[in-house]
Design an enzyme around this catalytic site. Structure first.
Site, PDB file in Angstrom:
ATOM      1  N   ASP A   1      -2.096   6.943   5.983  1.00 28.05           N
ATOM      2  CA  ASP A   1      -3.024   6.025   5.402  1.00 28.05           C
ATOM      3  C   ASP A   1      -3.277   5.184   6.790  1.00 28.05           C
ATOM      4  O   ASP A   1      -2.380   4.238   6.938  1.00 28.05           O
ATOM      5  CB  ASP A   1      -2.406   5.283   4.221  1.00 28.05           C
ATOM      6  CG  ASP A   1      -3.485   4.106   3.954  1.00 28.05           C
ATOM      7  OD1 ASP A   1      -4.385   4.065   4.685  1.00 28.05           O
ATOM      8  OD2 ASP A   1      -2.925   3.501   3.106  1.00 28.05           O
TER       9      ASP A   1
ATOM     10  N   TRP B   1       0.850  -1.102  -0.212  1.00 31.15           N
ATOM     11  CA  TRP B   1      -0.143  -0.055   0.054  1.00 31.15           C
ATOM     12  C   TRP B   1       0.754   1.082  -0.082  1.00 31.15           C
ATOM     13  O   TRP B   1       0.654   2.044  -0.614  1.00 31.15           O
ATOM     14  CB  TRP B   1      -1.059   0.091   1.121  1.00 31.15           C
ATOM     15  CG  TRP B   1      -1.999  -1.138   1.210  1.00 31.15           C
ATOM     16  CD1 TRP B   1      -2.152  -2.026   2.015  1.00 31.15           C
ATOM     17  CD2 TRP B   1      -2.784  -1.534   0.118  1.00 31.15           C
ATOM     18  NE1 TRP B   1      -3.039  -3.089   1.579  1.00 31.15           N
ATOM     19  CE2 TRP B   1      -3.497  -2.601   0.517  1.00 31.15           C
ATOM     20  CE3 TRP B   1      -3.173  -1.019  -1.014  1.00 31.15           C
ATOM     21  CZ2 TRP B   1      -4.452  -3.061  -0.167  1.00 31.15           C
ATOM     22  CZ3 TRP B   1      -4.106  -1.458  -1.797  1.00 31.15           C
ATOM     23  CH2 TRP B   1      -4.836  -2.814  -1.440  1.00 31.15           C
TER      24      TRP B   1
ATOM     25  N   LYS C   1     -12.185  -1.823   6.857  1.00 28.93           N
ATOM     26  CA  LYS C   1     -11.275  -2.671   7.622  1.00 28.93           C
ATOM     27  C   LYS C   1     -11.915  -2.426   9.160  1.00 28.93           C
ATOM     28  O   LYS C   1     -11.798  -3.250  10.104  1.00 28.93           O
ATOM     29  CB  LYS C   1      -9.944  -2.134   7.626  1.00 28.93           C
ATOM     30  CG  LYS C   1      -9.302  -2.000   6.426  1.00 28.93           C
ATOM     31  CD  LYS C   1      -9.038  -3.588   5.508  1.00 28.93           C
ATOM     32  CE  LYS C   1      -8.893  -3.434   4.060  1.00 28.93           C
ATOM     33  NZ  LYS C   1      -7.740  -2.534   3.595  1.00 28.93           N
TER      34      LYS C   1
END
Ligand SMILES: *Cc1c(COP(=O)(O)O)cnc(C)c1O
Length: 356
Positions: free
Chosen positions: A166, A99, A190
């Protein structure tokens, strides 16, 4: 059979969130209509957005001068939108996994990117230490929890420039000093809501500082000025997010949730570390994620990997197959996962060991 949901994302939501969302799909706010079919500009839905914004601010102790946005496009859109809005000449990035690498790739489209350190050599099983962020960087970007590898940075880094983070897979699992950030973003799927909405916490005074032309929809300022209502926002995921935020508040807030999360992770890592068959992929205790626990079979038991997944599935344990890039197993212990599910997984591991 009781199911234990260890999926990495989309992932477990509280029963409170699921039941209230199901009810609103039938009849929202006593309107006699489903939330799927009402105007996002109705006063009933505006109240949902307002309450969700207020609860994010309360739970994360967001200081004055920040806006909370609910946007589409996933965390992946933020990889591009963040540099588009904040990168003038140079930005610093920490590479802790796939990511983070994707965020770096997008940032390079907008200026110079200084990758201060990378965990790639260690297959991202270690968080790089001993890096410095240049004082002339516009910002420092990092990924707080590396969902795929099970590493996590649980303390706000100390750097001399504003930060962008993030927090897709660990937001609401620890207190954050929001004042250190120009932007925090997190895909909801999530730890908050079904997929389809991304939470952004953005510092108002840091906006509109770059020279480039930015398309209207990709400008944070557009959404700040319109309170996430510039266009039609993801109505249902925002409603579900509000339910989760209310549930988090009822649990006593972030500090209480963090205690529960730490206890769950400690129990599972302890079981892995003392096992004859399994071994954790992240060995540095301080780098271990409390959200995603990654482990593999020791080499002498490698042949039983698939058998273990099947055995676990037969016990109602769902979603523990590791990410396709990493293999092995990954148990995601997001906020909504009860300790009871960790106990079930530990018992399942013990039983499997005793059979082999
Ligand atoms: C899942 C995840 C993403 C990707 O989110 P999308 O909403 O699918 O774009 C980005 N970063 C992290 C840390 C993630 O866990």
């Amino acid at each position: 059979m009781k199911k234990h949901n260890f999926y990495a994302g989309p992932s477990i939501l509280s029963q409170y969130t699921i039941k209230n969302t199901a009810d609103a799909i039938i009849d929202f706010a006593d309107m006699g209509l489903s939330i799927l079919e009402i105007s996002h500009r109705s006063k009933q839905f505006q109240a949902v957005v307002d309450e969700a914004v207020a609860l994010v601010k309360e739970l994360l102790e967001v200081p004055e001068g920040y806006s909370v946005l609910f946007l589409g496009g996933g965390a992946s859109l933020q990889f591009a939108m963040a540099p588009m809005n904040f990168l003038n000449t140079k930005a610093a990035y920490l590479d802790t996994g796939v990511w983070a690498s994707k965020a770096i790739k997008e940032a390079k489209l907008f200026g110079e990117v200084d990758v201060v350190a990378s965990g790639k050599e260690s297959k991202y099983t270690v968080i790089p230490k001993d890096w410095t962020v240049p004082a002339d960087a516009d910002y420092f970007h990092y990924t707080s929890n590396n969902t795929i590898y099970g590493t996590e940075i649980r303390k706000d880094p100390e750097v001399s420039v504003p930060m962008i983070c993030d927090m897709s897979s660990d937001i609401f699992s620890r207190p954050v000093d929001v004042s250190k950030y120009d932007l925090i973003y997190a895909g909801a799927q999530k730890n908050l809501a079904p997929s389809g909405v991304t939470i952004c916490i953005v510092k108002d005074a840091a906006l509109d500082k770059v020279k480039r032309v930015i398309p209207t929809m990709l400008k944070y300022k557009t959404h700040v000025d319109k309170g996430s209502m510039f266009n039609t926002p993801p109505v249902l995921p925002i409603f579900a997010a509000l339910q989760t935020l209310k549930y988090y508040k009822s649990l006593g807030g972030i500090r209480e949730i963090e205690k529960m999360d730490l206890a769950k992770a400690e129990k599972l890592y302890e079981a892995i570390d003392t096992s004859k068959m399994f071994v954790a992929t992240v060995q540095n205790k301080e780098d271990r994620s409390i959200m995603n626990v990654c482990f593999v079979m020791k080499p002498e038991y490698a042949e039983f990997e698939k058998d273990f997944i099947d055995f676990a599935t037969s016990k109602g344990i769902m979603g523990i197959k590791g990410h396709r890039d990493v293999g092995g197993f990954r148990a995601s212990l997001y906020n909504a996962l009860p300790m009871e599910s960790v106990d079930a997984l530990v018992e399942c591991m013990r039983e499997f060991e005793s059979l082999h």
